[in-house]
Design a protein around this motif. Structure first.
Motif, PDB file in Angstrom:
ATOM      1  N   PHE A   1       5.449   4.892  10.340  1.00 25.98           N
ATOM      2  CA  PHE A   1       5.811   3.833   9.398  1.00 25.98           C
ATOM      3  C   PHE A   1       7.314   3.827   9.124  1.00 25.98           C
ATOM      4  O   PHE A   1       7.921   4.887   8.990  1.00 25.98           O
ATOM      5  CB  PHE A   1       5.022   4.000   8.085  1.00 25.98           C
ATOM      6  CG  PHE A   1       3.571   3.707   8.273  1.00 25.98           C
ATOM      7  CD1 PHE A   1       3.092   2.412   8.145  1.00 25.98           C
ATOM      8  CD2 PHE A   1       2.689   4.713   8.628  1.00 25.98           C
ATOM      9  CE1 PHE A   1       1.756   2.128   8.353  1.00 25.98           C
ATOM     10  CE2 PHE A   1       1.346   4.438   8.840  1.00 25.98           C
ATOM     11  CZ  PHE A   1       0.885   3.143   8.702  1.00 25.98           C
TER      12      PHE A   1
ATOM     13  N   LEU B   1       0.869  -1.170   0.000  1.00 25.60           N
ATOM     14  CA  LEU B   1       0.000   0.000   0.000  1.00 25.60           C
ATOM     15  C   LEU B   1       0.905   1.219   0.000  1.00 25.60           C
ATOM     16  O   LEU B   1       1.776   1.356   0.857  1.00 25.60           O
ATOM     17  CB  LEU B   1      -0.902   0.016   1.238  1.00 25.60           C
ATOM     18  CG  LEU B   1      -1.775   1.271   1.410  1.00 25.60           C
ATOM     19  CD1 LEU B   1      -2.782   1.380   0.268  1.00 25.60           C
ATOM     20  CD2 LEU B   1      -2.481   1.244   2.758  1.00 25.60           C
TER      21      LEU B   1
ATOM     22  N   LYS C   1      -3.734  -3.773   5.982  1.00 19.28           N
ATOM     23  CA  LYS C   1      -2.506  -4.372   5.452  1.00 19.28           C
ATOM     24  C   LYS C   1      -1.832  -5.359   6.399  1.00 19.28           C
ATOM     25  O   LYS C   1      -0.934  -6.084   5.999  1.00 19.28           O
ATOM     26  CB  LYS C   1      -1.492  -3.285   5.070  1.00 19.28           C
ATOM     27  CG  LYS C   1      -1.862  -2.478   3.850  1.00 19.28           C
ATOM     28  CD  LYS C   1      -2.211  -3.318   2.638  1.00 19.28           C
ATOM     29  CE  LYS C   1      -1.072  -4.160   2.134  1.00 19.28           C
ATOM     30  NZ  LYS C   1      -1.475  -5.073   1.057  1.00 19.28           N
TER      31      LYS C   1
ATOM     32  N   ILE D   1      -4.968   1.492   8.724  1.00 28.01           N
ATOM     33  CA  ILE D   1      -4.003   0.975   7.750  1.00 28.01           C
ATOM     34  C   ILE D   1      -3.561  -0.427   8.151  1.00 28.01           C
ATOM     35  O   ILE D   1      -3.493  -1.335   7.314  1.00 28.01           O
ATOM     36  CB  ILE D   1      -2.800   1.926   7.603  1.00 28.01           C
ATOM     37  CG1 ILE D   1      -3.241   3.247   6.966  1.00 28.01           C
ATOM     38  CG2 ILE D   1      -1.689   1.276   6.777  1.00 28.01           C
ATOM     39  CD1 ILE D   1      -2.186   4.335   6.984  1.00 28.01           C
TER      40      ILE D   1
ATOM     41  N   VAL E   1       3.726  -1.019   3.861  1.00 30.12           N
ATOM     42  CA  VAL E   1       3.197   0.311   3.567  1.00 30.12           C
ATOM     43  C   VAL E   1       4.361   1.263   3.302  1.00 30.12           C
ATOM     44  O   VAL E   1       5.352   1.260   4.030  1.00 30.12           O
ATOM     45  CB  VAL E   1       2.354   0.840   4.757  1.00 30.12           C
ATOM     46  CG1 VAL E   1       1.814   2.229   4.476  1.00 30.12           C
ATOM     47  CG2 VAL E   1       1.228  -0.136   5.085  1.00 30.12           C
TER      48      VAL E   1
ATOM     49  N   MET F   1       4.883   5.379   2.820  1.00 32.73           N
ATOM     50  CA  MET F   1       4.221   6.672   2.995  1.00 32.73           C
ATOM     51  C   MET F   1       5.051   7.772   2.341  1.00 32.73           C
ATOM     52  O   MET F   1       6.283   7.785   2.473  1.00 32.73           O
ATOM     53  CB  MET F   1       4.071   6.995   4.482  1.00 32.73           C
ATOM     54  CG  MET F   1       3.302   5.964   5.294  1.00 32.73           C
ATOM     55  SD  MET F   1       1.563   5.895   4.904  1.00 32.73           S
ATOM     56  CE  MET F   1       0.955   7.325   5.761  1.00 32.73           C
TER      57      MET F   1
END
Length: 171
Positions: A137, A66, A94, A90, A100, A102
């Motif tokens: 993240f 993602l 996920k 999120i 992920v 970002m």
């Protein structure tokens, strides 16, 4: 408003003109008041719209990363949700923060010695909801909304995506 390959509301593999697709998507929501970006993120990940028959069906896949890109020259003052809730949404979608990437193209502090651009938003006290969410993240990149081009920031994010893809194990 973007006519994307596959007829989706998101970019998929095979997009014939990725640069045009990214440019179109980046401009969605560019006018109007300050958007509730965190709330919009939660809504985009909602199970109902991502399920079979939903308007985002196929967007969230166990075998895919993602990538979230925020482009804004304002703070997210309109969301009623908080970064921890956005992060939880999120993770619910996920399962793994390492799946992920970002990107935040957001106001940055004014660089000493550089001329100030009157139409530019500077953030001399970095913080806020978006930065709080992005910083949760491990794979993240930042860009400056005052930059003449955002291409270097997307290049950095693409490098991170390549790095993460090499390590990614679908859940």
């Amino acid at each position: 408003p973007c006519e994307l390959f596959g007829g989706n509301r998101y970019i998929i593999s095979g997009e014939p003109d990725l640069a045009d697709a990214l440019e179109c998507i980046a401009k969605v929501g560019v006018s109007g008041g300050d958007p509730p970006m965190g709330d919009a993120l939660i809504a985009a990940l909602a199970p109902k719209i991502n399920a079979e028959g939903g308007c985002n069906a196929g967007f969230l896949r166990d075998d895919a990363l993602l990538v979230v890109a925020f482009i804004s020259d304002t703070y997210d003052t309109e969301s009623t949700s908080w970064p921890y809730q956005q992060y939880d949404a999120i993770l619910a979608a996920k399962k793994d923060p390492n799946a992920v990437v970002m990107l935040g193209v957001v106001p940055q502090p004014h660089e000493e010695g550089q001329p100030e651009i009157p139409t530019c938003t500077y953030d001399d006290d970095p913080g806020g909801k978006l930065r709080d969410l992005i910083d949760r993240f491990p794979y993240r990149a930042y860009g400056n909304t005052c930059a003449p081009s955002y291409a270097p920031f997307f290049d950095e994010a693409a490098d991170l995506i390549g790095e993460v893809c090499g390590k990614f194990v679908p859940q």
